[in-house]
Design a protein around this motif. Structure first.
Motif, PDB file in Angstrom:
ATOM      1  N   ASN A 114       0.818  -1.214   0.000  1.00 46.41           N
ATOM      2  CA  ASN A 114       0.000   0.000   0.000  1.00 46.41           C
ATOM      3  C   ASN A 114       0.850   1.262   0.000  1.00 46.41           C
ATOM      4  OD1 ASN A 114      -2.446  -1.370  -0.007  1.00 46.41           O
ATOM      5  ND2 ASN A 114      -2.466  -1.556   2.231  1.00 46.41           N
ATOM      6  N   GLY A 115       2.137   1.139   0.295  1.00 45.50           N
ATOM      7  CA  GLY A 115       3.019   2.300   0.268  1.00 45.50           C
ATOM      8  C   GLY A 115       3.832   2.443   1.544  1.00 45.50           C
ATOM      9  N   SER A 116       4.779   3.369   1.498  1.00 40.00           N
ATOM     10  CA  SER A 116       5.645   3.612   2.662  1.00 40.00           C
ATOM     11  C   SER A 116       4.864   4.270   3.788  1.00 40.00           C
ATOM     12  CB  SER A 116       6.819   4.500   2.259  1.00 40.00           C
ATOM     13  OG  SER A 116       6.345   5.748   1.784  1.00 40.00           O
ATOM     14  N   MET A 117       5.365   4.160   4.999  1.00 38.34           N
ATOM     15  CA  MET A 117       4.724   4.787   6.151  1.00 38.34           C
ATOM     16  C   MET A 117       5.706   4.878   7.312  1.00 38.34           C
ATOM     17  SD  MET A 117       2.278   1.742   7.610  1.00 38.34           S
ATOM     18  CE  MET A 117       2.885   0.063   7.808  1.00 38.34           C
ATOM     19  N   VAL A 118       5.402   5.793   8.205  1.00 37.13           N
ATOM     20  CA  VAL A 118       6.177   5.966   9.431  1.00 37.13           C
ATOM     21  C   VAL A 118       5.193   6.053  10.596  1.00 37.13           C
ATOM     22  CG1 VAL A 118       7.798   7.412  10.709  1.00 37.13           C
ATOM     23  CG2 VAL A 118       8.016   7.202   8.229  1.00 37.13           C
ATOM     24  N   VAL A 119       5.504   5.360  11.673  1.00 35.05           N
ATOM     25  CA  VAL A 119       4.714   5.449  12.897  1.00 35.05           C
ATOM     26  C   VAL A 119       5.678   5.785  14.029  1.00 35.05           C
ATOM     27  CG1 VAL A 119       3.163   4.279  14.498  1.00 35.05           C
ATOM     28  CG2 VAL A 119       3.087   3.720  12.062  1.00 35.05           C
ATOM     29  N   LEU A 120       5.379   6.843  14.758  1.00 33.22           N
ATOM     30  CA  LEU A 120       6.255   7.210  15.882  1.00 33.22           C
ATOM     31  C   LEU A 120       5.427   7.525  17.126  1.00 33.22           C
ATOM     32  CD1 LEU A 120       6.150  10.531  16.408  1.00 33.22           C
ATOM     33  CD2 LEU A 120       7.573  10.567  14.374  1.00 33.22           C
ATOM     34  N   GLU A 121       6.110   7.482  18.235  1.00 35.78           N
ATOM     35  CA  GLU A 121       5.499   7.813  19.525  1.00 35.78           C
ATOM     36  C   GLU A 121       6.247   9.004  20.117  1.00 35.78           C
ATOM     37  OE1 GLU A 121       4.367   5.715  23.827  1.00 35.78           O
ATOM     38  OE2 GLU A 121       5.413   4.588  22.262  1.00 35.78           O
ATOM     39  N   THR A 122       5.515  10.009  20.564  1.00 38.85           N
ATOM     40  CA  THR A 122       6.109  11.232  21.080  1.00 38.85           C
ATOM     41  C   THR A 122       6.407  11.110  22.570  1.00 38.85           C
ATOM     42  OG1 THR A 122       3.992  12.259  21.646  1.00 38.85           O
ATOM     43  CG2 THR A 122       4.774  12.520  19.380  1.00 38.85           C
ATOM     44  N   LEU A 123       7.006  12.147  23.116  1.00 37.61           N
ATOM     45  CA  LEU A 123       7.318  12.169  24.550  1.00 37.61           C
ATOM     46  C   LEU A 123       6.064  12.067  25.406  1.00 37.61           C
ATOM     47  CD1 LEU A 123      10.020  15.004  24.575  1.00 37.61           C
ATOM     48  CD2 LEU A 123      10.411  12.567  24.991  1.00 37.61           C
ATOM     49  N   GLU A 124       4.937  12.562  24.872  1.00 35.20           N
ATOM     50  CA  GLU A 124       3.665  12.473  25.592  1.00 35.20           C
ATOM     51  C   GLU A 124       2.966  11.152  25.333  1.00 35.20           C
ATOM     52  OE1 GLU A 124       4.416  14.983  23.501  1.00 35.20           O
ATOM     53  OE2 GLU A 124       5.005  16.481  25.001  1.00 35.20           O
ATOM     54  N   HIS A 125       3.691  10.193  24.723  1.00 35.49           N
ATOM     55  CA  HIS A 125       3.158   8.856  24.405  1.00 35.49           C
ATOM     56  C   HIS A 125       1.941   8.954  23.494  1.00 35.49           C
ATOM     57  CE1 HIS A 125       5.962   7.208  27.281  1.00 35.49           C
ATOM     58  NE2 HIS A 125       5.512   8.048  28.190  1.00 35.49           N
ATOM     59  N   ARG A 126       2.008   9.891  22.571  1.00 35.24           N
ATOM     60  CA  ARG A 126       0.983  10.033  21.548  1.00 35.24           C
ATOM     61  C   ARG A 126       1.553   9.474  20.250  1.00 35.24           C
ATOM     62  NH1 ARG A 126      -0.356  14.428  18.021  1.00 35.24           N
ATOM     63  NH2 ARG A 126       1.388  15.561  18.947  1.00 35.24           N
ATOM     64  N   ARG A 127       0.775   8.646  19.578  1.00 33.12           N
ATOM     65  CA  ARG A 127       1.246   8.005  18.346  1.00 33.12           C
ATOM     66  C   ARG A 127       0.811   8.827  17.137  1.00 33.12           C
ATOM     67  NH1 ARG A 127      -0.116   1.784  18.224  1.00 33.12           N
ATOM     68  NH2 ARG A 127       1.766   1.708  16.941  1.00 33.12           N
ATOM     69  N   VAL A 128       1.745   8.996  16.199  1.00 32.66           N
ATOM     70  CA  VAL A 128       1.515   9.801  15.009  1.00 32.66           C
ATOM     71  C   VAL A 128       1.982   9.005  13.800  1.00 32.66           C
ATOM     72  CG1 VAL A 128       2.068  11.955  13.811  1.00 32.66           C
ATOM     73  CG2 VAL A 128       1.838  11.943  16.295  1.00 32.66           C
ATOM     74  N   GLY A 129       1.216   9.068  12.724  1.00 35.40           N
ATOM     75  CA  GLY A 129       1.596   8.416  11.480  1.00 35.40           C
ATOM     76  C   GLY A 129       1.970   9.433  10.421  1.00 35.40           C
ATOM     77  N   TYR A 130       2.705   8.971   9.429  1.00 35.42           N
ATOM     78  CA  TYR A 130       3.108   9.856   8.336  1.00 35.42           C
ATOM     79  C   TYR A 130       3.211   9.042   7.057  1.00 35.42           C
ATOM     80  CZ  TYR A 130       5.862  13.045   5.452  1.00 35.42           C
ATOM     81  OH  TYR A 130       6.298  13.853   4.433  1.00 35.42           O
ATOM     82  N   ILE A 131       2.623   9.572   5.973  1.00 39.06           N
ATOM     83  CA  ILE A 131       2.746   8.968   4.651  1.00 39.06           C
ATOM     84  C   ILE A 131       3.171  10.052   3.671  1.00 39.06           C
ATOM     85  CG2 ILE A 131       1.106   7.081   5.032  1.00 39.06           C
ATOM     86  CD1 ILE A 131      -1.040   8.744   3.750  1.00 39.06           C
ATOM     87  N   GLU A 132       3.870   9.629   2.624  1.00 38.01           N
ATOM     88  CA  GLU A 132       4.413  10.590   1.665  1.00 38.01           C
ATOM     89  C   GLU A 132       4.465   9.969   0.276  1.00 38.01           C
ATOM     90  OE1 GLU A 132       8.839  12.259   0.711  1.00 38.01           O
ATOM     91  OE2 GLU A 132       8.177  12.408   2.800  1.00 38.01           O
ATOM     92  N   SER A 133       4.093  10.763  -0.715  1.00 40.40           N
ATOM     93  CA  SER A 133       4.181  10.318  -2.104  1.00 40.40           C
ATOM     94  C   SER A 133       4.169  11.520  -3.017  1.00 40.40           C
ATOM     95  CB  SER A 133       3.002   9.395  -2.451  1.00 40.40           C
ATOM     96  OG  SER A 133       3.051   8.982  -3.803  1.00 40.40           O
ATOM     97  N   GLN A 134       5.021  11.510  -4.037  1.00 41.47           N
ATOM     98  CA  GLN A 134       5.058  12.563  -5.049  1.00 41.47           C
ATOM     99  C   GLN A 134       5.155  13.968  -4.440  1.00 41.47           C
ATOM    100  OE1 GLN A 134       5.392  11.998  -8.288  1.00 41.47           O
ATOM    101  NE2 GLN A 134       5.228   9.781  -8.043  1.00 41.47           N
ATOM    102  N   ASP A 135       6.081  14.113  -3.506  1.00 42.59           N
ATOM    103  CA  ASP A 135       6.323  15.411  -2.856  1.00 42.59           C
ATOM    104  C   ASP A 135       5.107  15.932  -2.109  1.00 42.59           C
ATOM    105  OD1 ASP A 135       8.867  15.332  -3.787  1.00 42.59           O
ATOM    106  OD2 ASP A 135       8.607  16.822  -5.367  1.00 42.59           O
ATOM    107  N   VAL A 136       4.277  15.048  -1.638  1.00 42.34           N
ATOM    108  CA  VAL A 136       3.137  15.411  -0.808  1.00 42.34           C
ATOM    109  C   VAL A 136       3.200  14.569   0.461  1.00 42.34           C
ATOM    110  CG1 VAL A 136       0.626  15.489  -0.597  1.00 42.34           C
ATOM    111  CG2 VAL A 136       1.715  16.021  -2.794  1.00 42.34           C
ATOM    112  N   GLY A 137       3.236  15.228   1.608  1.00 44.07           N
ATOM    113  CA  GLY A 137       3.302  14.524   2.873  1.00 44.07           C
ATOM    114  C   GLY A 137       2.055  14.757   3.698  1.00 44.07           C
TER     115      GLY A 137
END
Length: 389
Positions: free
Chosen positions: A326-349
């Protein structure tokens, strides 16, 4: 014409207190746009060349004060400081009419060319933090009593670079900031801005996530086609940006490369960020740059995988369909233990904060980890591909 009309003032609403008056001639109250003020300054310079006895001055500037071409400086209340030979911010009636006519009818001699408009548009796109840094640098330089030439010699840089940084046209590098702090005794005021200056070097679509990324305690990255940015060598990153479509200027390429390499401090900072990278096998074999670039990149991957907080897994190409298609992805957890996702394609994030969607990303990533080669098997595959490169 009534005396009352004679006393009317021409005021530039965009410039606090910048006024245009005349002596002995009637004038109409005119609201000057920035374009009008731009022409006023040009007319003023022309008047001083052709009619040195004419008392003309234009107080033009975003901050409300700007040196005129004869050396006098207008205060923000419209008065003159008295420095320089120019007696004050007065403009004759003919100047006002000429400005209005030239702007209205587009006289090329006084008009703004398309090239100038394009240049001014590019200047407007420059990050504000670069301009703020430049003004602060100039303030410290003025307080130290140094010229740009003297500061450049002290720091070991060219005077063109110092001028570009002060004007906000180029970002300062960390080494420049460190040297400037020492030479100007800036008290850390330049250093505190460096991270923001570096952030602005990144592509605009990525800056929001990059800011969140600085607060990560864990980060999980899946990239099926290319080596992830945090694991790229300088040569590999430069080859990618050089092949960008549409082409980027050499200056922009170097800025992006520098920013990408700077982001890699995330892997070595304290406290350590738990990092996992799943890389598609295609990323190991896709030629980026040349063979030397790829060989160096693969060797770099092996070195990064030896870090205690970094795990690199390879997704084999013969596995068949899996959630990563389905494509690349990033999942991270912040200092406040909040989870955030990120997807990017064709210079659009796109930053994903919806808990349900981020949870889905986490579920898919967990499945990918079970399907990919483990760390030891991945390292052996990378070594084999590096030997063949």
């Amino acid at each position: 014409m009534t005396p009352e009309r004679d006393r009317r003032t021409l005021r530039a609403p965009f410039d606090t207190g910048a006024r245009y008056r005349h002596r002995g001639l009637a004038s109409r109250a005119v609201r000057l746009t920035p374009t009008h003020a731009f022409h006023a300054a040009r007319v003023h310079r022309a008047v001083l060349r052709t009619e040195p006895d004419n008392t003309a001055s234009a107080a033009v500037g975003v901050a409300g004060r700007e040196a005129c071409s004869r050396g006098a400086v207008a205060r923000t209340d419209g008065s003159c400081t008295g420095r320089g030979p120019c007696p004050g911010p007065y403009a004759p009636r003919w100047m006002v009419n000429y400005i209005r006519t030239s702007v209205r009818w587009g006289v090329r001699r006084m008009g703004t060319s398309s090239r100038q408009k394009k240049q001014r548009g590019q200047e407007d796109e420059r990050p504000g933090i670069w301009a703020g840094y430049g003004k602060l640098l100039r303030l410290h330089r003025d307080r130290a009593g140094l010229t740009q030439q003297e500061l450049a010699q002290t720091l070991g840089y060219s005077v063109e670079l110092v001028a570009s940084i002060e004007q906000g046209r180029r970002p300062a590098q960390a080494k420049f900031t460190e040297a400037a702090e020492t030479a100007l005794n800036a008290g850390g005021t330049l250093t505190v801005l460096q991270d923001d200056v570096d952030l602005a070097k990144l592509p605009a679509f990525f800056q929001d996530f990059a800011l969140i990324e600085t607060e990560a305690v864990s980060r999980y990255d899946f990239e099926p086609l290319l080596i992830p940015g945090l694991l790229q060598t300088e040569e590999y990153a430069r080859a990618l940006f050089t092949a960008h479509c549409p082409p980027l200027s050499d200056e922009i390429i170097e800025q992006h490369v520098e920013a990408r390499i700077g982001r890699q401090r995330l892997l070595t900072r304290t406290p350590l960020v738990e990092s996992c990278f799943i890389i598609g096998e295609a990323a190991l074999t896709t030629m980026v740059g040349n063979e030397d670039v790829m060989r160096g990149q693969l060797q770099h991957l092996l070195g990064q995988s030896s870090m205690r907080n970094v795990e690199i897994q390879v997704m084999p190409s013969n596995l068949g369909f899996h959630p990563g298609h389905n494509g690349s992805m990033v999942v991270l957890e912040t200092l406040e233990h909040r989870r955030v996702g990120y997807i990017e394609s064709q210079d659009v994030g796109l930053v994903i904060t919806n808990p349900t969607k981020v949870s889905t990303f986490g579920l898919r990533y967990g499945k990918l980890r079970t399907q990919a080669l483990n760390a030891e098997e991945s390292a052996r595959l990378i070594e084999r591909v590096a030997g063949e490169a």
